[in-house]
Write an enzyme that holds these catalytic residues in place. Structure first.
Site, PDB file in Angstrom:
ATOM      1  CB  THR A   8      -1.191   1.120  43.089  1.00  0.00           C
ATOM      2  OG1 THR A   8      -2.147   2.460  43.071  1.00  0.00           O
ATOM      3  CG2 THR A   8      -0.256   1.232  41.886  1.00  0.00           C
TER       4      THR A   8
ATOM      5  CG  ASN B 265      -0.982   0.913  47.793  1.00  0.00           C
ATOM      6  OD1 ASN B 265      -0.678  -0.138  47.180  1.00  0.00           O
ATOM      7  ND2 ASN B 265      -1.273   1.940  47.544  1.00  0.00           N
TER       8      ASN B 265
ATOM      9  NE  ARG C 295       1.560   2.339  44.697  1.00  0.00           N
ATOM     10  CZ  ARG C 295       1.686   3.468  44.911  1.00  0.00           C
ATOM     11  NH1 ARG C 295       3.004   4.076  45.454  1.00  0.00           N
ATOM     12  NH2 ARG C 295       0.676   4.490  44.997  1.00  0.00           N
TER      13      ARG C 295
ATOM     14  CG  ASP D   5      -4.111   6.354  40.834  1.00  0.00           C
ATOM     15  OD1 ASP D   5      -5.156   5.812  41.278  1.00  0.00           O
ATOM     16  OD2 ASP D   5      -3.006   6.429  41.659  1.00  0.00           O
TER      17      ASP D   5
ATOM     18  CG  HIS E 154      -8.216   3.654  44.322  1.00  0.00           C
ATOM     19  ND1 HIS E 154      -7.190   2.770  44.865  1.00  0.00           N
ATOM     20  CD2 HIS E 154      -7.475   4.685  43.693  1.00  0.00           C
ATOM     21  CE1 HIS E 154      -6.272   3.199  44.689  1.00  0.00           C
ATOM     22  NE2 HIS E 154      -6.167   4.501  44.081  1.00  0.00           N
TER      23      HIS E 154
END
Length: 565
Positions: free
Chosen positions: A84, A105, A168, A305, A491
């Site tokens: 992300t 991340n 984020r 997500d 992912h």
């Protein structure tokens, strides 16, 4: 209550605000002829190009409107670390993670003076008492400016606003010192980290409405036939060595929710409805798109997500999520239409995703969860015992960036790396392992992103200070997470199901035929800059201006060739 109905309820107050013009006294530099007054950049978290292709015929709302614009169905988050934070860092900067500095991340910095050596991408670890899980939100790690920052430098009256489900996403799209930045924080509702920025009145009203909605039970959504056809249950049971939790069934859910369950709220279409309501409210109260300079509104929609992680990408749950989001986006655009704002939209995703292996196996016989033995803590313990070293000699997860503990002596670090390479490369689920030195020596790719080698994809994710000592690539169709009831799918790999995302541009009269050529998310920023007449220095970003109807791309800006920086 469906997400669309929820959005309409939230948005009633916001719609009344979309009226008066903003007055700014100072003169502004000119914009491009016919430029929109408001740019809206939307990221749908984990919205792969595979999902776009599959659901495009079902869309009738906001996605259908965007599909009538210019559609690039083969967009790429071209880097390997498809998470992300890195993905969002590319969208409004025009740069890949190797330049944004957001390689992952969470990374490890063994030099910081705290016991927790992990560093969250959107934290300020210098704040006393901070940790990677209990942090102060900050954009300090983002090394490059965003589109909104450059717009404000060019046009002082320009507004840069970011709203998202995840902190984020808001941080990486809004960048440094935006006018407003809001993201969801559980029982606190939507919050901001910006100091000295007053909360808009509409924000408080929407937070109150969201809290009231969470307090009410959700009976579940009624699936239309297209979604009902996807209803098939799969049991996620985990293994004794994986994360704990009772068996859980996925595939046929309808988003039923108990009163007060904020986690279930974020794992449902309601979440995106709330974010879009906040975006509409701020647009009205701040009078975005009504001043003498163009404004930017960045929106991070996170529910896809969360739904993908909890339920997978191919069941009834994802179907309900995407069709609800389609309606919500349609309602959001309708509110803007009624206001008369001249706006343009670009929509993409921060990464794609891989379905639960239990379901994916029906089409992909090699689909599997990662072997729990590849957990860096387990593998590191085994390596430490074999080499006579104490402590967790490896840090990281099951694949991707892996760090060697920074407290080890140089000779021991080399021993650990050599042994880790041997063990990773011998494992049947591992496709390749690259050392930090190998990655650093690899030239940045200059070809089309669909042609990049694995190490070139990793190179685009590489930051010399933050990346790991090793980069582990699992074989295709191996999910980088063990089978567990807590997380259905994920992912983060260099494979195209995680890299390929749609890239859409829309404004009135921008219709164009669907485009199949591979492009990158870094191309969004220079294209929008050209749309409004924001000058960029030649080759100042990784992206290039795209051939979008109505956009005059300056010659040489961002280059028509890749990798010239």
């Amino acid at each position: 209550m469906t997400g669309s109905v929820l959005l309409r309820k939230f948005i009633v107050a916001a719609a009344a605000l979309l009226c008066a013009c903003r007055s700014d006294a100072q003169p502004q530099p000119p914009v491009a002829p016919g430029a929109p007054k408001l740019l809206i950049v939307i990221s749908v978290d984990q919205f792969s190009a595979e999902l776009w292709d599959e659901y495009r015929p079902q869309f009738t709302g906001g996605f259908a409107r965007l599909a009538a614009g210019t559609v690039f169905r083969n967009g790429y988050q071209s880097h390997a670390g498809t998470e992300t934070c890195p993905g969002h860092s590319t969208i409004t900067t025009g740069d890949r993670p190797t330049l944004t500095g957001i390689a992952i991340n969470t990374w490890y910095d063994f030099s910081i003076p705290r016991a927790d050596k992990a560093v969250y991408c959107a934290e300020d670890e210098s704040v006393p008492g901070s940790s990677s899980s209990g942090y102060t939100v900050s954009a300090k790690h983002l090394k490059v400016p965003t589109l909104g920052e450059l717009m404000k430098a060019r046009w002082p009256a320009s507004r840069n606003v970011a709203v998202a489900g995840k902190d984020r996403a808001a941080v990486m799209m809004g960048g440094h010192n935006p006018d407003q930045r809001w993201y969801f924080r559980g029982s606190q509702g939507f919050v901001t980290d910006l100091q000295g920025v007053a909360a808009p009145a509409s924000l408080a009203r929407t937070n109150t409405a969201v809290a009231a909605e969470i307090a009410q039970a959700q009976p579940g959504l009624d699936p239309p036939p297209f979604c009902a056809a996807k209803s098939k249950t799969y049991v996620l049971g985990g293994t004794p060595d994986s994360l704990p939790g009772p068996p859980r069934t996925v595939g046929a859910g309808r988003f039923e929710r108990a009163a007060g369950d904020a986690t279930a709220f974020t794992n449902s279409p309601e979440y995106d409805a709330a974010v879009l309501a906040i975006a509409a409210s701020l647009t009205g109260e701040m009078k975005l798109g009504r001043g003498p300079a163009p404004d930017l509104l960045s929106i991070g929609l996170s529910a896809t997500d969360y739904v993908g992680h909890r339920y997978g990408t191919q069941g009834q749950e994802m179907c309900l999520q995407l069709l609800s989001l389609d309606r919500d986006l349609g309602d959001f655009f309708n509110v803007l239409d009624r206001s008369g704002i001249d706006y343009a939209v670009s929509l993409t995703a921060d990464h794609g995703g891989f379905d639960i292996p239990e379901r994916a196996k029906t089409k992909l016989p090699d689909a599997a969860n990662v072997d729990v033995a590849l957990d860096s803590s387990k593998l590191g313990k085994a390596i430490g015992q074999a080499l006579g070293l104490s402590g967790p000699v490896l840090r990281g997860e099951w694949a991707g960036d892996i760090w060697v503990d920074g407290s080890l002596a140089p000779a021991d670090r080399k021993r650990v790396i050599d042994e880790a390479l041997r063990r990773y490369r011998a494992h049947p689920q591992v496709e390749a392992v690259f050392t930090k030195d190998e990655i650093a020596r690899t030239p940045l790719p200059t070809t089309s992103p669909d042609k990049w080698s694995l190490i070139e994809r990793v190179r685009a994710s590489y930051d010399p200070q933050r990346s790991g000592d090793l980069w582990v690539v699992l074989k295709k169709d191996v999910a980088p997470y063990p089978s567990t009831p807590a997380l259905a799918s994920t992912h983060g790999t260099p494979w195209d199901y995680d890299r390929r995302v749609p890239i859409l541009f829309w404004r009135p009269n921008m219709a164009g035929p669907p485009r199949d050529e591979p492009i990158e998310t870094v191309d969004i920023m220079p294209t929008l800059a050209a749309m409004i007449g924001l000058p960029l220095a030649q080759q100042s970003v990784d992206g290039r201006c795209l051939p979008v109807p109505g956009v005059a791309c300056p010659a040489g800006v961002a280059g028509t060739e890749r990798g010239k920086r």
